[in-house]
Design a protein around this motif. Structure first.
Motif, short mmCIF file in Angstrom:
data_model
loop_
_atom_site.label_atom_id
_atom_site.label_comp_id
_atom_site.label_asym_id
_atom_site.label_seq_id
_atom_site.Cartn_x
_atom_site.Cartn_y
_atom_site.Cartn_z
N SER B 26 6.98 -33.51 -17.88
CA SER B 26 7.23 -32.07 -17.91
C SER B 26 6.69 -31.42 -16.66
CB SER B 26 6.53 -31.49 -19.15
OG SER B 26 6.41 -30.11 -19.04
N LEU B 27 7.40 -30.41 -16.19
CA LEU B 27 6.97 -29.64 -15.02
C LEU B 27 7.11 -28.17 -15.36
CD1 LEU B 27 6.13 -29.81 -12.00
CD2 LEU B 27 8.54 -29.67 -11.44
N GLY B 28 6.04 -27.41 -15.13
CA GLY B 28 6.13 -25.99 -15.50
C GLY B 28 5.02 -25.16 -14.91
N ILE B 29 4.84 -24.00 -15.53
CA ILE B 29 3.84 -23.04 -15.06
C ILE B 29 2.92 -22.68 -16.22
CG2 ILE B 29 3.57 -20.61 -14.40
CD1 ILE B 29 5.99 -20.99 -12.59
N GLY B 30 1.63 -22.63 -15.95
CA GLY B 30 0.68 -22.21 -16.96
C GLY B 30 0.04 -20.91 -16.53
N LYS B 172 19.81 -30.95 -24.18
CA LYS B 172 20.36 -32.31 -24.31
C LYS B 172 19.27 -33.15 -24.96
CE LYS B 172 24.11 -31.74 -21.69
NZ LYS B 172 25.46 -31.96 -22.19
N PRO B 173 19.59 -34.33 -25.47
CA PRO B 173 18.52 -35.14 -26.08
C PRO B 173 17.42 -35.49 -25.08
CG PRO B 173 20.68 -36.07 -26.56
CD PRO B 173 20.90 -34.97 -25.58
N TYR B 174 17.75 -35.44 -23.78
CA TYR B 174 16.77 -35.82 -22.77
C TYR B 174 16.26 -34.64 -21.95
CZ TYR B 174 21.28 -35.71 -20.43
OH TYR B 174 22.52 -35.33 -20.00
N VAL B 218 11.16 -30.16 -19.87
CA VAL B 218 10.74 -31.52 -20.25
C VAL B 218 11.94 -32.44 -20.06
CG1 VAL B 218 9.78 -32.95 -22.08
CG2 VAL B 218 9.26 -30.51 -22.01
N TYR B 219 11.69 -33.57 -19.40
CA TYR B 219 12.75 -34.54 -19.20
C TYR B 219 12.27 -35.90 -19.69
CZ TYR B 219 16.54 -37.10 -17.03
OH TYR B 219 17.64 -37.89 -16.83
N GLY B 220 13.09 -36.61 -20.39
CA GLY B 220 12.67 -37.93 -20.86
C GLY B 220 13.74 -38.58 -21.71
N TRP B 221 13.43 -39.73 -22.25
CA TRP B 221 14.36 -40.36 -23.18
C TRP B 221 13.58 -41.08 -24.26
CZ3 TRP B 221 13.28 -42.91 -18.57
CH2 TRP B 221 12.85 -44.23 -18.67
#
Lengths: 111, 221
Positions: B26-30, B172-174, B218-221
């Motif tokens: 995951s990549l984001g801002i807090g 998407k699922p990913y 969030v990206y993943g599988w």
């Protein structure tokens, strides 16, 4: 010797001139499994082969439909697997909710 | 000891390779609100934009149908001038997170994170100065007016705890969008900073209990 060479070249030419019937990439075992059980049934070591198959499948006639079906199946399977809390996970969720709730109540009251 | 680490690493790698993978990044801002108090005669560089809006990176592995374990890091940093010199300040909040979740709808997930933290703070400054030996060496080569710069840093490690409630919407699922609301509780004290191997006092900053809002993809599988 020349005759043997001629026969060899002729045979090779005939063999290579045969039309190769390409398999539909959407019918590969991994794609079939993903369609049936969702894409999370694919293991890490199978992933490169799966991605290649998926890439080739995109170009096939029913490629987009197949990809959509895999995505839908994956979402459905994810939902089935984690629709409810199991085991210790509920305890963890209660702890988290309690701590966050107490933190913000404390913040609001202290202001 | 080394052999044990290698064996365990190998076992984990093979297990993950052979298991059904549920890895995600995951990549984001807090967003948070630290308070840096004035403590010096020269004005201490003010709170920078990226000290409120932290960069957040995380990785997780789903080891159970409703649970993930992972690593999260929020990086707060600023770059400014202090007494005319280049000044940099950064805080890394690192968490080993246990996240449990369930799907309230097909594409919507609620998740709950508990995580102990090992945080680090770093203040570095690059200052220009003159050194007699260098000056005479430069003068021998017919150079003049060259300034020598030196960089040094003070560092601090401190523990903490974070907890948050979040939601994910799966495009998407990913691929999903995630939002979280929670807090950061740290045990920061301004003593025991390290500078050139010595324990020193550091800035008096209020980062003990901060609200934390995190958004990202969030990206993943």
């Amino acid at each position: 010797m020349v005759t043997i060479l001629r026969v060899f070249i002729f045979s090779f030419a005939v063999l290579s001139a045969q039309e190769v019937i390409k398999d539909n990439a959407c019918n590969s075992d991994l794609i079939k499994r993903a369609k049936k059980e969702g894409m999370r049934s694919i293991r890490v070591n199978e992933m490169p082969r799966y991605l290649i198959d998926l890439w080739n499948c995109r170009k096939e006639e029913n490629g987009k439909k197949t990809l959509k079906r895999i995505n839908d199946k994956t979402v459905e399977k994810d939902f089935e697997h984690s629709e409810k809390f199991t085991g210790f996970t509920a305890t963890c969720a209660y702890c988290t909710t309690t701590t966050v709730f107490i933190f913000y109540i404390y913040k609001i009251l202290s202001n | 000891m080394r052999n044990i680490i290698i064996t365990v690493s190998l076992f984990l790698t093979v297990s993950i390779m052979d298991a059904q993978p549920k890895l995600s990044g995951s990549l984001g801002i807090g967003y948070t609100s630290p308070d840096y108090k004035t403590f010096a005669e020269d004005p201490f560089p003010k709170l920078g934009t990226f000290e409120r809006m932290m960069i957040h990176v995380s990785f997780a592995y789903q080891f159970y149908p409703n649970a993930r374990i992972g690593f999260s890091q929020w990086t707060a940093f600023t770059s400014d001038k202090y007494s005319g010199q280049d000044f940099k300040r950064s805080f890394n909040y690192r968490a080993i997170s246990l996240e449990t979740f369930f799907h309230i709808r097909r594409r919507i997930e609620l998740n709950f994170t508990l995580a102990p933290m090992i945080n680090s703070g770093k203040i570095s400054m690059t200052s220009s100065q003159s050194a007699a030996a260098w000056d005479s060496l430069m003068a021998e080569f017919d150079n003049s007016g060259i300034e020598i710069s030196s960089t040094d840093e003070m560092t601090k490690t401190f523990f903490g705890f974070t907890s948050s409630i979040g939601f994910r919407f799966y495009f998407k699922p990913y691929l999903a969008f995630e939002g979280k609301i929670g807090f950061l509780e740290t045990f920061y004290k301004n003593d025991k900073w390290k500078f050139q191997g010595k324990a020193i006092k550091g800035p008096d900053i209020d980062i003990d209990d901060m609200p934390l809002f995190t958004f990202g993809l969030v990206y993943g599988w």
